[in-house]
Design a protein around this motif. Sequence first.
Motif, PDB file in Angstrom:
ATOM      1  N   ARG A 161       0.821  -1.204   0.000  1.00 19.42           N
ATOM      2  CA  ARG A 161       0.000   0.000   0.000  1.00 19.42           C
ATOM      3  C   ARG A 161       0.861   1.263   0.000  1.00 19.42           C
ATOM      4  O   ARG A 161       0.475   2.291  -0.554  1.00 19.42           O
ATOM      5  CB  ARG A 161      -0.950  -0.015   1.207  1.00 19.42           C
ATOM      6  CG  ARG A 161      -2.001  -1.110   1.123  1.00 19.42           C
ATOM      7  CD  ARG A 161      -3.150  -0.869   2.083  1.00 19.42           C
ATOM      8  NE  ARG A 161      -2.734  -0.889   3.468  1.00 19.42           N
ATOM      9  CZ  ARG A 161      -2.586  -1.992   4.197  1.00 19.42           C
ATOM     10  NH1 ARG A 161      -2.802  -3.176   3.644  1.00 19.42           N
ATOM     11  NH2 ARG A 161      -2.232  -1.929   5.466  1.00 19.42           N
ATOM     12  N   ARG A 162       2.043   1.185   0.634  1.00 21.48           N
ATOM     13  CA  ARG A 162       2.954   2.342   0.596  1.00 21.48           C
ATOM     14  C   ARG A 162       3.389   2.636  -0.844  1.00 21.48           C
ATOM     15  O   ARG A 162       3.474   3.803  -1.254  1.00 21.48           O
ATOM     16  CB  ARG A 162       4.170   2.068   1.474  1.00 21.48           C
ATOM     17  CG  ARG A 162       3.887   2.116   2.975  1.00 21.48           C
ATOM     18  CD  ARG A 162       5.167   2.055   3.770  1.00 21.48           C
ATOM     19  NE  ARG A 162       4.904   2.089   5.213  1.00 21.48           N
ATOM     20  CZ  ARG A 162       4.871   1.033   6.008  1.00 21.48           C
ATOM     21  NH1 ARG A 162       5.146  -0.172   5.493  1.00 21.48           N
ATOM     22  NH2 ARG A 162       4.604   1.157   7.292  1.00 21.48           N
ATOM     23  N   SER A 215      -3.363   2.215  -9.246  1.00 22.87           N
ATOM     24  CA  SER A 215      -4.453   1.261  -9.386  1.00 22.87           C
ATOM     25  C   SER A 215      -3.961  -0.047 -10.004  1.00 22.87           C
ATOM     26  O   SER A 215      -4.284  -1.135  -9.530  1.00 22.87           O
ATOM     27  CB  SER A 215      -5.559   1.865 -10.258  1.00 22.87           C
ATOM     28  OG  SER A 215      -6.633   0.969 -10.399  1.00 22.87           O
ATOM     29  N   ALA A 216      -3.132   0.073 -11.042  1.00 21.26           N
ATOM     30  CA  ALA A 216      -2.610  -1.127 -11.704  1.00 21.26           C
ATOM     31  C   ALA A 216      -1.735  -1.940 -10.755  1.00 21.26           C
ATOM     32  O   ALA A 216      -1.788  -3.176 -10.733  1.00 21.26           O
ATOM     33  CB  ALA A 216      -1.816  -0.716 -12.946  1.00 21.26           C
ATOM     34  N   SER A 220      -9.441  -2.564  -0.027  1.00 18.83           N
ATOM     35  CA  SER A 220     -10.061  -1.307   0.386  1.00 18.83           C
ATOM     36  C   SER A 220      -9.260  -0.119  -0.131  1.00 18.83           C
ATOM     37  O   SER A 220      -9.838   0.897  -0.544  1.00 18.83           O
ATOM     38  CB  SER A 220     -10.145  -1.256   1.920  1.00 18.83           C
ATOM     39  OG  SER A 220     -11.013  -2.245   2.415  1.00 18.83           O
ATOM     40  N   ALA A 221      -7.925  -0.259  -0.100  1.00 20.57           N
ATOM     41  CA  ALA A 221      -7.076   0.815  -0.633  1.00 20.57           C
ATOM     42  C   ALA A 221      -7.334   1.015  -2.122  1.00 20.57           C
ATOM     43  O   ALA A 221      -7.382   2.160  -2.611  1.00 20.57           O
ATOM     44  CB  ALA A 221      -5.608   0.477  -0.396  1.00 20.57           C
ATOM     45  N   ASP A 234      -9.889   4.145  -6.611  1.00 17.41           N
ATOM     46  CA  ASP A 234     -10.959   4.261  -7.613  1.00 17.41           C
ATOM     47  C   ASP A 234     -11.862   5.449  -7.298  1.00 17.41           C
ATOM     48  O   ASP A 234     -12.307   6.176  -8.216  1.00 17.41           O
ATOM     49  CB  ASP A 234     -11.787   2.972  -7.646  1.00 17.41           C
ATOM     50  CG  ASP A 234     -11.041   1.812  -8.303  1.00 17.41           C
ATOM     51  OD1 ASP A 234     -10.211   2.085  -9.202  1.00 17.41           O
ATOM     52  OD2 ASP A 234     -11.290   0.650  -7.921  1.00 17.41           O
ATOM     53  N   MET A 235     -12.139   5.656  -6.014  1.00 19.26           N
ATOM     54  CA  MET A 235     -12.959   6.805  -5.624  1.00 19.26           C
ATOM     55  C   MET A 235     -12.265   8.108  -6.002  1.00 19.26           C
ATOM     56  O   MET A 235     -12.908   9.039  -6.516  1.00 19.26           O
ATOM     57  CB  MET A 235     -13.229   6.770  -4.116  1.00 19.26           C
ATOM     58  CG  MET A 235     -14.209   5.687  -3.672  1.00 19.26           C
ATOM     59  SD  MET A 235     -14.385   5.604  -1.863  1.00 19.26           S
ATOM     60  CE  MET A 235     -15.209   7.143  -1.517  1.00 19.26           C
ATOM     61  N   ARG A 236     -10.957   8.178  -5.760  1.00 25.00           N
ATOM     62  CA  ARG A 236     -10.203   9.390  -6.101  1.00 25.00           C
ATOM     63  C   ARG A 236     -10.257   9.669  -7.593  1.00 25.00           C
ATOM     64  O   ARG A 236     -10.266  10.824  -8.030  1.00 25.00           O
ATOM     65  CB  ARG A 236      -8.750   9.252  -5.670  1.00 25.00           C
ATOM     66  CG  ARG A 236      -8.516   9.440  -4.175  1.00 25.00           C
ATOM     67  CD  ARG A 236      -7.063   9.179  -3.836  1.00 25.00           C
ATOM     68  NE  ARG A 236      -6.772   9.437  -2.434  1.00 25.00           N
ATOM     69  CZ  ARG A 236      -6.312  10.588  -1.967  1.00 25.00           C
ATOM     70  NH1 ARG A 236      -6.105  11.600  -2.799  1.00 25.00           N
ATOM     71  NH2 ARG A 236      -6.075  10.746  -0.682  1.00 25.00           N
ATOM     72  N   GLN A 237     -10.294   8.607  -8.377  1.00 25.73           N
ATOM     73  CA  GLN A 237     -10.325   8.768  -9.830  1.00 25.73           C
ATOM     74  C   GLN A 237     -11.734   8.949 -10.370  1.00 25.73           C
ATOM     75  O   GLN A 237     -11.912   9.180 -11.572  1.00 25.73           O
ATOM     76  CB  GLN A 237      -9.697   7.536 -10.507  1.00 25.73           C
ATOM     77  CG  GLN A 237      -8.207   7.377 -10.243  1.00 25.73           C
ATOM     78  CD  GLN A 237      -7.651   6.131 -10.916  1.00 25.73           C
ATOM     79  OE1 GLN A 237      -7.854   5.026 -10.450  1.00 25.73           O
ATOM     80  NE2 GLN A 237      -6.960   6.316 -12.019  1.00 25.73           N
ATOM     81  N   GLY A 238     -12.718   8.850  -9.463  1.00 29.46           N
ATOM     82  CA  GLY A 238     -14.100   8.973  -9.913  1.00 29.46           C
ATOM     83  C   GLY A 238     -14.628   7.710 -10.540  1.00 29.46           C
ATOM     84  O   GLY A 238     -15.679   7.740 -11.196  1.00 29.46           O
TER      85      GLY A 238
END
Length: 941
Positions: free
Chosen positions: A763-764, A779-780, A797-798, A803-807
Motif C-alpha cells: 500500500r505504501r 491502481s494497476a 479497500s485501498a 478508484d474513488m479518487r479517480q471517480g
Amino acid sequence: MTSFQRHPWLTVANAFVHALALCVALGVGPVHADADKASRYYEDGQTRFDRNDIAGAIIQLKNALQQDSHLLAAHVLLGKALLKNGDVSAAEAAFNEALKQGVSREEVAVPLAQVYMLQGRAQSVIERARPDDLPTPARVEILSLRGRAYAEMGNLIDADHSFESARLLDPNSVVPLLAEVPVLLSTGKHDRAKQLADRAVVLAPNNADAWNMEASVAHANLDLNTALAGYGKALLLDPKHVDARVARASILLDQQRDQDAQADLDELKRVAPNDARAAYLRALLAGRRGQSNVVADALRETARNVDSLPREWVASRDQFLMLGALAYNGLGQQEKARAYLDTLINRNGHNAAARKLLTSIYLDGNDFVRAGATIEPLLRDTPNDPVALYLMGRSYLGQKRYVQASEYLERAIQLGADTAEVRAAIGFSQLGSGQGPQGLKSLEASFAKKPGEPSVGLALATQYMRMGNTKQAVAVAETVVSKNANNIAALNLLGAVKAASNDRAGARKAYEQVLASNADFTPAILNLAKLDEADGKPDDARKRLQGILAKRRDDGAAMYELGLLEQRSAHPLDAQRWFERARAAQPKDPRAGIALVELLLSQHAAEPALNAARDLSAAFDDNLEVMATLGRAQVVAGDRAGAIQTFKDMTKLAEYDAPMQVRIGRLQMIAGSLDGAAYNAQKALTSTPGDAGALLLQGDVLLAQHDYAKAETSARELVAKFPAGADGYRLAGDVAMARNQFSLAAQSYRSALEHASTSENARRVARAYLLSGDAAKASAFLEQWLSKHANDIATRSALAEVDMRQGNWNQAKLQYQQVLNAGDDVSALNNLALVQLRLKDSTAAATAGRAVKLAPQDPNTLDTLGWILVQQGQLDGGLRYLRDARLRAPESPELRYHLAFALAKLGHQAEAKTELDYGLKDGASFDGVEDARQLQKELTH
C-alpha cells in the motif's frame, strides 16, 4: 518416616462376642427380631473384619442390626469397621449409640479418642478421653493419645508428661513409644526419636508399626538405605501396611527407581484406593513419564481424597494440608491451593515447603509484592537457602528491581542452585537491567543445562522471536519436544513458535497432537481456534470456543477469545458482551478489560473508553499493558497532557526492556511528545545496542522533527546493519515522501516490499504512485498485488479508495462489495454508502445504517448516514445524526459543513453560519470545501 504416619483408624481391637451372648440370653431386641439371623450376620461380619474385608464386614454388621438393633457387639464392631474404613463421623455415631445402649466405656474409650483425633478435635480428647477407671492397656492407649493431643495443641510440656505416664504404666508397651516418636521428629529431637524407635523394635520385633517408625526415623535423617530396609521389614510383617508402602514408594521415586515405585503404587491402589498420598505419588510418576492425562486424574483424586477427610483433622496435619495445596496447584486451582497453604502457614509459620509453594503461586499470579513478603520470613530463618534466595530474586525481578534480583540470584548460584531455572531468571534480570547480550547468553546457558525444560525453552524461543530469529526459535522448540515426546506443554510450545513464524500448518499439527493426548487441554483448543480464524474459518473457531464454555461455563479465556473473534467478525455488540463477561469471570486478568477499551476506541467512543480505561488502571495501577491502554484512551479523548504523563510513568517502569521502550516511544509519538519518544529510543539502544526497532524509532522521530538529513542517515544505517530487513528501505521511502520526492519514495518502498512482502508495504508503494499524480499506476499496481493476494482485504479497500479518487465509482462499488463478502467492515460500509450516494443508489442510506449499527458512536458513520439522509431530503432525520456526530468530533471541518448545510436548509441560518465559521477558520481543506465556502458567503449576506 514422620510425614507418612499411620492413621489411627488402622488399629484393630478385639471383637465383643460376649456382648452378643448377653443380648441373646436376655432376649433383648425388637419384637420381631430374628436373634439367630442377627447372630449369623454378626459372626460373618466378624470373620470379614478379621480378614480385612472391611466393606463386607460393614454390610453384614448393618444386616445384623436390622435384625436386632440392640446387638451391642454389632454396634461396637460396626464403629471399628467404619473407623478403619475412614468413615469417621459414622463411626462416632456407632460408638455413641453403643454407649447409649449401655456398653461399658472401656470398650469404646480408645476408638472414640481415635475418632476425635481424626476429626482434629484434640481438645475433645483432653476433655472426654479420661484414663481413670480403665484397664491398664486402655489407659496406656488413652495416655498416649492424650500426649499426641497435647502436642497438636502446642502444649509440649503436658504432652511429654502424658507420654511419660504411659511408659511408666507399662514399660514394655510399644504404644507410647510409637505415639511419641512422630512428635519428637516434628520438633527436631531426632536422637531421642531414634532411641524410642530402637526400643520399640526390641520390645516388639514382629510389630510392623514398630519397624515403620524405625524406618521413619532413618528417613527423617536421610539414611535412605536403612529407611528402605525398615519399611521392607514392616511390609514383610504386614503387606497391607499403608504408611510403610507409601513411604517406601516416595523414596523409590526420589531414587529414580520408577519400576519398583510403580509396583508399590499398584499395590496401594488395591489395598488403599482412597489414600491421598499414594494418589499424589502416582501423579509425580506420571508427570515424569509425560502422561499428562494420568497426572490430571491423579491430582484430582488427591484433592478429592484430602477434601473428603474431616476438615478439623486435616487442619491439624501439615502433610495433608500440603498434599491438598500441591494437588490443587497442579490442577491450576490456585485459590484452593492458597487456602490450604494459608492454614498450614498460620499453624506452622516455619514450614519452608509451604512458604516456597505459596511464594511460587504468588509469582505465577504476578503478585510479586506478596511473593516477597511470603518468602522473606523463611530467609530470616535460613538466609542461605538457595531456593528461597531464587524465589526472592524472582520477586524482585517481577517488581523490576533488577539490581536486588541479580544479587539474590547470584547468591543462589553460589550456594549450589546453579539450575536452568536460576540461570533463566538471571537472564531475565540482565535483560531487564539493560544487559541484552549477557541476558541472552544466560538464557542459552540455562537451556544448555536443561534442554528439555519447556519453561526455559519457551523463554529462549520467545527471545529469539523478539530478535526476528525464527529459525533458532523453532530449533529450540523442536529440541524441547524431542526430549519430551509425550509432554503436551512442550508440544504446545512448538505450536506457539510455529504459529508465530507463520507456519500455520506446522502449528496446527502440533496443537492436534496435544489434543490427541488430552482432548480438554484448553490452551491448545484456544490456539487452534486462532488458526481456524486465520485460515478464514471463523465459524469453526466459534464452535471450538463455545465447546469449551459448554463444559466450563465460567472459562474467562474462552470468553475473551470469543470477544476477539466477534470483534474481528464485525460484531461489536457481541464482542463487548463477551469482553464484559470475561472480565467478570477473571477479575485478576486485565486482558478482557484492555480489549473492551480497544473496542470502544475502535468505535470512536472516546469518553466511555477513557472511563473504562481509568477503571482498569485503578485495578492494575502498575501494569504496563493497562497503562498503554489508558494512554491511548487519553490521546483519543483529547487529554494529551495526561497521556504523556502516563507514557512517562511507563518509561520508568519499563526500565531497560528494549521492545517495551520502543513501544512506549511509538505511543509518545502519537501523543505528540517527540522528545519523549527520542528518549525511549535512546534507552532501548542503551540496553540493546543496534536494536532494529529502536533504530527505526529513532529515525521516525527525526523524520517527525523534520530533520530529514539525520533521518536519511538512520535509514542508511538500518540498511547497512540489517540488509535482509525492510525497515531501512521503508524509512528511506518515508523521508523521500516528506521531501515530496514521490518517485524516489516509490523505489524505496518497492525495495522494502522485496525484503518483506507485506500488505502494508504494497500500500505504501501505491500511495507514492498516487501522490506522484499517477493514479492509474497506483491502481494497476494494487490490482497486480491482489491477483496474487486475493484475500488481502486492507489492500482491496485501498484500491477502492484509489478508484474513488479517480471517480471510478462503479469500480469502487465492486471492490467494496468484495471486501464486505468477507464480513461486515465499518469503514468499507461507510465508504460504500458514500459511493452509492454518488451513484444516486437508493440503498445508500440502508448501507450507512448498517455501518452505524456496527459503530453507533463513530462520528464518521453518523456523519455519513446523516449527510445521505439530508441529500435524500430527509432533513429532520439527517440533522439528528449530524448533531450527534458534531458533538463527538467537533474538530472536523467537513462534519461542521454537513451540519451547517442541513441547518441552513431548515432555516437555522445563524446556527449554520456559526458552524461554518468555526469549521473554515484555519483554511481547512476537505472534499466539498468550495461548496462550504460558497454557503458561508450566502449566509454572510
